[in-house]
Design an enzyme around this catalytic site. Structure first.
Site, PDB file in Angstrom:
ATOM      1  N   HIS A  34       0.820  -1.226   0.000  1.00  0.00           N
ATOM      2  CA  HIS A  34       0.000   0.000   0.000  1.00  0.00           C
ATOM      3  C   HIS A  34       0.851   1.273   0.000  1.00  0.00           C
ATOM      4  O   HIS A  34       0.314   2.371  -0.162  1.00  0.00           O
ATOM      5  CB  HIS A  34      -0.949   0.036   1.206  1.00  0.00           C
ATOM      6  CG  HIS A  34      -1.962  -1.071   1.206  1.00  0.00           C
ATOM      7  ND1 HIS A  34      -2.866  -1.240   0.188  1.00  0.00           N
ATOM      8  CD2 HIS A  34      -2.185  -2.084   2.089  1.00  0.00           C
ATOM      9  CE1 HIS A  34      -3.622  -2.311   0.441  1.00  0.00           C
ATOM     10  NE2 HIS A  34      -3.218  -2.837   1.590  1.00  0.00           N
TER      11      HIS A  34
ATOM     12  N   ASP B  15      -2.428 -10.587  -2.618  1.00  0.00           N
ATOM     13  CA  ASP B  15      -2.992 -10.199  -1.326  1.00  0.00           C
ATOM     14  C   ASP B  15      -4.499  -9.939  -1.506  1.00  0.00           C
ATOM     15  O   ASP B  15      -4.952  -9.594  -2.600  1.00  0.00           O
ATOM     16  CB  ASP B  15      -2.285  -8.928  -0.827  1.00  0.00           C
ATOM     17  CG  ASP B  15      -2.686  -8.536   0.583  1.00  0.00           C
ATOM     18  OD1 ASP B  15      -1.961  -8.897   1.526  1.00  0.00           O
ATOM     19  OD2 ASP B  15      -3.735  -7.860   0.748  1.00  0.00           O
TER      20      ASP B  15
ATOM     21  N   HIS C 225      -6.082  -7.440  -0.506  1.00  0.00           N
ATOM     22  CA  HIS C 225      -6.288  -6.011  -0.794  1.00  0.00           C
ATOM     23  C   HIS C 225      -5.532  -5.600  -2.057  1.00  0.00           C
ATOM     24  O   HIS C 225      -4.461  -6.135  -2.353  1.00  0.00           O
ATOM     25  CB  HIS C 225      -5.782  -5.160   0.376  1.00  0.00           C
ATOM     26  CG  HIS C 225      -6.392  -5.498   1.696  1.00  0.00           C
ATOM     27  ND1 HIS C 225      -5.833  -6.423   2.574  1.00  0.00           N
ATOM     28  CD2 HIS C 225      -7.519  -5.046   2.292  1.00  0.00           C
ATOM     29  CE1 HIS C 225      -6.591  -6.514   3.652  1.00  0.00           C
ATOM     30  NE2 HIS C 225      -7.627  -5.692   3.510  1.00  0.00           N
TER      31      HIS C 225
HETATM   32  C1  OKP Z   1      -2.801  -4.472   4.594  1.00  0.00           C
HETATM   33  B1  OKP Z   1      -2.463  -5.616   3.642  1.00  0.00           B
HETATM   34  C2  OKP Z   1     -11.068  -2.555   7.605  1.00  0.00           C
HETATM   35  C3  OKP Z   1      -9.903  -1.621   7.614  1.00  0.00           C
HETATM   36  C4  OKP Z   1      -8.801  -2.107   6.744  1.00  0.00           C
HETATM   37  C5  OKP Z   1      -6.417  -1.679   6.479  1.00  0.00           C
HETATM   38  C6  OKP Z   1      -6.071  -2.977   5.860  1.00  0.00           C
HETATM   39  C7  OKP Z   1      -4.655  -3.006   5.434  1.00  0.00           C
HETATM   40  C8  OKP Z   1      -4.256  -4.338   4.859  1.00  0.00           C
HETATM   41  N1  OKP Z   1     -11.974  -2.195   8.656  1.00  0.00           N
HETATM   42  N2  OKP Z   1      -7.571  -1.727   7.322  1.00  0.00           N
HETATM   43  O1  OKP Z   1      -2.917  -5.428   2.328  1.00  0.00           O
HETATM   44  O2  OKP Z   1      -2.832  -6.915   4.093  1.00  0.00           O
HETATM   45 ZN    ZN Z   2      -4.050  -7.479   2.586  1.00  0.00          ZN
END
Ligand code: OKP
Ligand code: ZN
Length: 344
Positions: free
Chosen positions: A161, A195, A197
């Protein structure tokens, strides 16, 4: 395969995060225990020798990141400590969104200039841990340049990110991008991000480049973090047009659909004829991951690894997310054993 790991990741131990959608503060999921569980699973399966990262100078970081961001990381904790007497967390309480474009000189006030969410705290040990995670990824890239076929950087905190001049999403430096940049010295890397995300930072870093292909499978940003990127129509810009490819997935996607989409993603990578593959491996795609929302059974990770390994590219796997303390280890180690099996 060679495994890169530094125990210094445990210097970064966030305690809580603010969940704006629930209006709650809850325990932070990105904890040292994650990496300990993954290390244990990797060791139990005898996947390879565990090595410490090499040492690198700041030019390795500025090959991807803005020097201003690096300087902020160096200065902000001492400045904050002098002011508050507390060990952190440094978190922004105001954000430099569109049109708010004057960067303040005070590093503490720069938090909202560089950080895009309130879930990515800077603590006393954070920068040291972040540097070690980056060094693990870059060492893995160097091992591929020296002729290794497979390497695994057990990075913590994750990185995908983080952009050139911003951080968030539990990520501070983009480990996978630093590795890909290193590999560009001797060829064209592709990055496959699996991933849960979307890897918005990695996408952004290589968005204008035809020299690095970025392909990502992730939960549809319409319902999932990071919300503002990861859509199908994001295909790159300028010379990089056509070298960025997103596969957003519906909530609850299971193994069969996931494997179908992964096969299509691998076809796009094949057409690029990469010299190296960097895999951003998040295992927060597993069912019952406390952060993710897909439904991959833990047993399917070896097959995902075989799919990624069978084309035979030199592969560097960089650890990203995975928050089930019970399943992150078995899933990551399962993926790596399938990868090793198919590449043999
Ligand atoms: C990092 B990686 C949900 C909030 C999400 C951030 C997630 C970061 C993920 N309530 N918070 O891509 O695993
Ligand atoms: Zn993630």
């Amino acid at each position: 395969m060679k495994i890169l790991y530094s125990q210094k990741h445990s210097l970064h131990a966030p305690r809580e995060e603010f969940d704006g959608k629930a209006g709650l503060i809850h325990p932070h999921p990105e904890v040292p225990q994650r990496a300990l569980g993954i290390l244990q699973a990797v060791r139990e399966r005898g996947l390879g020798e565990v090595l410490p990262p090499r040492e690198y100078g700041p030019e390795v970081l500025t090959a991807v990141h803005d020097p201003g961001l690096i300087e902020y990381y160096r200065r902000v904790l001492p400045a904050w400590r002098a002011r508050t007497g507390k060990p952190g967390p440094v978190l922004p309480d105001v954000f430099a969104l569109r049109g708010l474009d004057h960067r303040p000189a005070d590093p503490v006030r720069q938090a909202g200039w560089y950080c895009f969410d309130p879930q990515t705290p800077l603590l006393e040990g954070t920068w040291e841990a972040v540097l070690q995670a980056a060094a693990c990824a870059v060492t893995g890239a160097d091992l591929l340049l020296e002729g290794e076929r497979l390497a695994y950087a057990l990075c913590r905190p994750p990185g995908h990110h983080a952009g050139r001049d911003y951080y968030g999403g539990y990520c501070y430096l983009n480990n996978a991008a630093l590795a890909a940049r290193r590999l560009q010295a001797r060829g064209r890397p592709a990055i496959l991000d699996i991933d849960y995300h979307h890897g918005n930072g990695t996408q952004d870093i290589f968005y204008g480049s035809a020299e690095v292909l970025f392909v990502s499978l992730h939960a549809d940003p319409d319902f999932s973090y990071p919300c503002f990127s990861g859509y199908r129509e994001e295909r790159g810009t300028g010379a990089g047009l056509g070298f960025n490819s997103n596969f957003p997935l519906p909530a609850g996607t299971g193994e069969t659909e996931y494997r179908g989409v992964l096969a299509r993603a691998l076809e796009e990578i094949r057409a690029f004829h990469p010299d190296f593959l960097v895999v951003s491996l998040g295992v927060d795609t597993v069912q019952e991951d406390p952060v993710g929302g897909l439904r991959l059974p833990p047993e399917c990770f070896p097959e995902l690894g075989r799919m990624v390994g069978s084309p035979g590219w030199p592969v560097l796997v960089v650890q990203e997310g995975g928050y089930s303390l019970r399943l992150a280890g078995p899933c990551a180690a399962g993926f790596l054993s399938g990868l090793a099996e198919a590449s043999a």
